[in-house]
Each structure stands twice: as C-alpha cells, then as structure tokens.
Write a protein that holds these residues in place. Structure first.
Motif, short mmCIF file in Angstrom:
data_model
loop_
_atom_site.label_atom_id
_atom_site.label_comp_id
_atom_site.label_asym_id
_atom_site.label_seq_id
_atom_site.Cartn_x
_atom_site.Cartn_y
_atom_site.Cartn_z
N GLU A 33 32.70 29.29 39.38
CA GLU A 33 31.61 29.45 38.40
C GLU A 33 31.00 30.84 38.50
OE1 GLU A 33 27.34 27.30 37.19
OE2 GLU A 33 28.42 26.69 38.99
N ASN A 34 30.79 31.31 39.71
CA ASN A 34 30.21 32.64 39.90
C ASN A 34 31.12 33.73 39.35
OD1 ASN A 34 28.72 31.79 43.11
ND2 ASN A 34 27.86 31.64 41.08
N ILE A 35 32.40 33.70 39.70
CA ILE A 35 33.33 34.73 39.23
C ILE A 35 33.42 34.71 37.71
CG2 ILE A 35 35.72 35.53 39.24
CD1 ILE A 35 34.27 36.10 41.84
N LEU A 46 36.04 35.93 50.79
CA LEU A 46 37.30 36.30 50.17
C LEU A 46 37.84 35.08 49.44
CD1 LEU A 46 36.81 38.26 52.60
CD2 LEU A 46 39.29 38.40 52.84
N THR A 47 38.32 35.25 48.22
CA THR A 47 38.81 34.11 47.46
C THR A 47 39.99 34.52 46.59
OG1 THR A 47 38.16 32.30 45.97
CG2 THR A 47 37.21 34.48 45.53
N THR A 48 40.88 33.56 46.30
CA THR A 48 42.06 33.85 45.50
C THR A 48 42.52 32.62 44.73
OG1 THR A 48 44.31 34.76 45.59
CG2 THR A 48 43.68 33.29 47.36
N ASP A 49 43.32 32.86 43.67
CA ASP A 49 44.03 31.78 42.97
C ASP A 49 45.52 31.95 43.19
OD1 ASP A 49 44.69 33.96 41.41
OD2 ASP A 49 43.92 33.15 39.54
N SER A 89 42.63 38.16 43.41
CA SER A 89 41.74 37.94 44.56
C SER A 89 40.44 38.70 44.36
CB SER A 89 42.42 38.38 45.87
OG SER A 89 42.78 39.74 45.83
N PHE A 90 39.37 38.13 44.90
CA PHE A 90 38.04 38.70 44.76
C PHE A 90 37.32 38.66 46.11
CE2 PHE A 90 39.21 37.20 40.59
CZ PHE A 90 38.76 38.20 39.74
#
Length: 272
Positions: A129-131, A170-173, A177-178
């Motif tokens: 939601e934030n991204i 750190l996050t990714t699909d 990545s963000f």
C-alpha cells in the motif's frame, strides 16, 4: 583507540531504555522479539551473523543472497562493516551497502538492533500500500521483506540516555525491489571516537545516510549527510511523509525530493 565505559555507566544507571512517543508509531513497521525478530549481540561495533536470504534482493542491478545488519547503522551485502566513523560516498573500496544512519552506535550503552526476514501477509500488504501510494505508476505487490530496526541505540562514549530509533526495510516482488528508510527519533549524530561531544552526541564527523553501489561510481547521499543537519532527518522526506525516504533499489531511482530539501552535490543520482 576505543575503550568501553559500559560497565561504569550501567552501574550508575545512566542508560535507560525509552520507548518512542505513541503518536509516531505508525511510521515504523512492527519490530521486536514479539514479531519474531533476531537481536544483535551487545557489542560495540558489532554485527549480525551472515543472514542468508530466502529470495535474492537486487541492489543497483546486482542480485545479493545474503547480508549483514551492522550495529553502526549499516545493512551490508558482501562483508560486515565494523567501521564507526563514516566516509563520504562513493567508497574507494567498493563496499555495497545501505546506510540508514552510519555512525558510532554502542548498543552496550543502550538500545537494541533487531532484524527479520518475513513474508507476513499483513506487513506485506502494508508495504505494498505504501509503495503504491508513493509510486502509483510502478505496479508492485510485495512478496518478501527484510526489516532492520535500531531501537533507541546509544552512541559510543555517551554520558547521557540519548538514543536514536530508525529502520531500514528492503522489499521485493522478485523483479522490482525497494528500500524504505524510517526515522522515528534522532537525538544524536556522532560518537566520541568520531570527535563528537560525549555529553551531547553532536559535533565531530556526523552520521551518513545513503547508498553505496560498490562500483565506485553510483551512489546517493540523503541531504544533510555528514553535516550537523542530519539530526533533522526526522523532518525530511522524498515522499511527503516526514521521517520517511523511499527508493527503488534494483535499477536505482529516487522519487523527487521536495523543492525545500536541497540535493547533496556530487551525487550520481537517477531521478524519477
């Protein structure tokens, strides 16, 4: 040379854990032992063990499958970072790392460093939601995250109970990545071994916040890094949320910084 005064300070009761104000809690993603976090040892200039990642994380177009959470405010990919006085980016030795707040943390004197790898659906939904809110033109659904939190950590040589609380997520699909940096409460900028004042935690060589790609060319400095102004990072943002900075990490990009926040000169930036 650094000499610990932790025992004396603890005996004097000078170090007291303080929780940040409740009204700012929504800025940070949940952390702590109740969330299943690991906790770094109480060790000046210490680090976590090598953390093997369940999925690769892409940083400046290179995939990494492990990282370290370093007490001195750094998440590094290739090697531990024990260095306590920050150097300006780009680093000559090519170390790739994320520096939410690179400075001389001493968690023996106060505070804790937590971290966890997670696929918790509630957290991933919040991150997604934030991204999507900040970068609506980039389709993204988080499938993995790594959360590192420095909770009310003290500075080396401190004679007070000042503490800093900040977080790197750190996050990714698996394709994009963000990195989300959250700054909750910043009370000091410098340890005594970096020529800071033991009573104020200010002066000397202040903390550095930013990213070093490891290729000696690409890097980014958050405005105010290694100046006295870094203590105000809880009031700055590139996504109009005070205390939060968001970056696309795979093909590194920075959402536009508001006009009132000056860009740091001599950064090799790629702006959305």
């Amino acid at each position: 040379m650094k000499f610990s005064i932790a025992f004396l300070l603890l005996m004097m009761g000078a170090v007291v854990g303080v929780q940040p104000p409740r009204e700012k809690a929504s800025l940070l993603y949940p952390y702590g032992l109740a969330q299943g976090d690991q906790k770094n040892p109480k060790l000046d200039d210490g680090t976590s063990k090598k953390v093997s990642l369940a999925v690769p994380f892409t940083f400046y177009s290179k995939e990494y499958r492990s990282l370290y959470v370093n007490n001195n405010g750094v998440v590094s990919f290739d090697a531990q970072v024990n260095q306590y006085t920050p150097d300006p980016f780009p680093l000559a030795d090519g170390r790739p790392f994320v520096a939410p707040y690179w400075a001389d943390v001493d968690n023996v004197l106060g505070g804790d460093v937590f971290y966890r790898e997670t696929t918790d659906p509630t957290l991933l939904a919040r991150i997604t939601e934030n991204i999507n809110q900040y970068l609506p033109k980039i389709p993204f659904t988080a499938t993995w995250a790594f959360v590192a939190t420095w909770d009310h950590v003290a500075y080396y040589g401190s004679t007070t109970n000042k503490g800093n609380t900040f977080q790197a997520t750190l996050t990714t699909d698996t394709k994009k990545s963000f990195i989300i940096l959250n700054y909750w409460d910043i009370q000091w900028t410098t340890g005594a071994a970096s020529d800071g004042d033991a009573e104020t935690g200010l002066g000397g060589t202040p903390a550095h916040a930013g990213f070093n790609s490891g290729d000696d060319t690409n890097f980014y400095n958050i405005p105010g890094s290694q100046t006295d102004a870094i203590i105000n990072i809880t009031q700055t943002s590139n996504v109009n949320v005070p205390g939060r900075w968001v970056f696309q990490a795979d093909d590194f990009k920075v959402p536009g910084v508001p006009p009132e926040v000056p860009k740091v000169p001599e950064s090799n930036n790629c702006w959305l």
